[in-house]
Design an enzyme around this catalytic site. Sequence first.
Site, mmCIF file in Angstrom:
data_model
loop_
_atom_site.group_PDB
_atom_site.id
_atom_site.type_symbol
_atom_site.label_atom_id
_atom_site.label_comp_id
_atom_site.label_asym_id
_atom_site.label_seq_id
_atom_site.Cartn_x
_atom_site.Cartn_y
_atom_site.Cartn_z
ATOM 1 N N ALA A 1 0.699 3.607 1.763
ATOM 2 C CA ALA A 1 -0.644 3.861 1.220
ATOM 3 C C ALA A 1 -0.912 5.359 1.225
ATOM 4 O O ALA A 1 -0.339 6.103 2.020
ATOM 5 C CB ALA A 1 -1.701 3.133 2.043
ATOM 6 N N ASP A 2 -1.787 5.763 0.321
ATOM 7 C CA ASP A 2 -2.243 7.146 0.294
ATOM 8 C C ASP A 2 -3.661 7.166 -0.255
ATOM 9 O O ASP A 2 -4.021 6.307 -1.062
ATOM 10 C CB ASP A 2 -1.329 8.017 -0.565
ATOM 11 C CG ASP A 2 -1.309 9.454 -0.067
ATOM 12 O OD1 ASP A 2 -2.400 10.038 0.078
ATOM 13 O OD2 ASP A 2 -0.218 9.989 0.191
ATOM 14 N N THR A 3 -4.441 8.123 0.196
ATOM 15 C CA THR A 3 -5.843 8.234 -0.195
ATOM 16 C C THR A 3 -6.109 9.631 -0.727
ATOM 17 O O THR A 3 -5.653 10.618 -0.138
ATOM 18 C CB THR A 3 -6.765 7.942 1.010
ATOM 19 O OG1 THR A 3 -6.479 6.630 1.491
ATOM 20 C CG2 THR A 3 -8.228 8.033 0.626
ATOM 21 N N GLY B 1 -4.232 4.209 -3.025
ATOM 22 C CA GLY B 1 -3.151 3.443 -3.620
ATOM 23 C C GLY B 1 -2.398 2.749 -2.502
ATOM 24 O O GLY B 1 -2.280 3.281 -1.396
#
Length: 186
Positions: A67-69, A104
Amino acid sequence: MRFLLASASPRRREILSKLLPVFEVIPSSEEEKPDRRLPPEEYVAALARAKAENVFEKNPDAVVLGADTIVWFEGEYLGKPSNAQDAKDTLLKLSGKEHRVYTGYCICRREGRTEGVCCTKVFFRSLSVEFIDEYVRSGKPLDKAGSYGIQDDARLVERYEGSYTNIVGLPQEKIKDELEKIGVIK
C-alpha cells in the site's frame, strides 16, 4: 496461510492488526517511482503494486499486501516533508482548504493480483501559524504524506468525506472486503 505486509508504516500495521491477528511485516526494497505525470489514482496504484510485487517475488507462497498513500492538492503530489520547514510550508498551503488523500493497495498471491485505490476528501481547518509551529515542533508531521496525521490532533481537520482509515494510511473497509473475497478472512 502466510500473510505479509509490504510496508514499514506503523499506522498500516495497526490498521491491519484489526483485521488479521497474525501477519508478518516485510518492507519492500522497491525504490523505483512511477511517472509523476500520471493521475493520482494511477500513480498511487503503481506505487502499491511495485511494493507488493517486490515482496511477493521473494515470498511466492505468501499473500502480500502493498500500500501507499499520497496527498493530492491543487494538481500536485504532497509527499513526506524533507524537513521541518517543508512541513510548515505544506501545512500553510493546506490551511483552510480541501485536498484529497489517495491510498493504493495491491494484494499479490499465487492465484493472481487484486488492487484498488481509495480516495477521501479532506477539509482542513484554518490553522494559525502558532498551531503549525507547535505541531511541527512535535515531530509528528515529519514522516507523513502531506505533513500531517489526522489522528494526531483534532484541530487539523474540519471534516472529511470517505474513509477515515484511508487518511491514516490503509482503507480498512476496502481491505476487509478484499481479504474476505479471497478467503483470507471470513
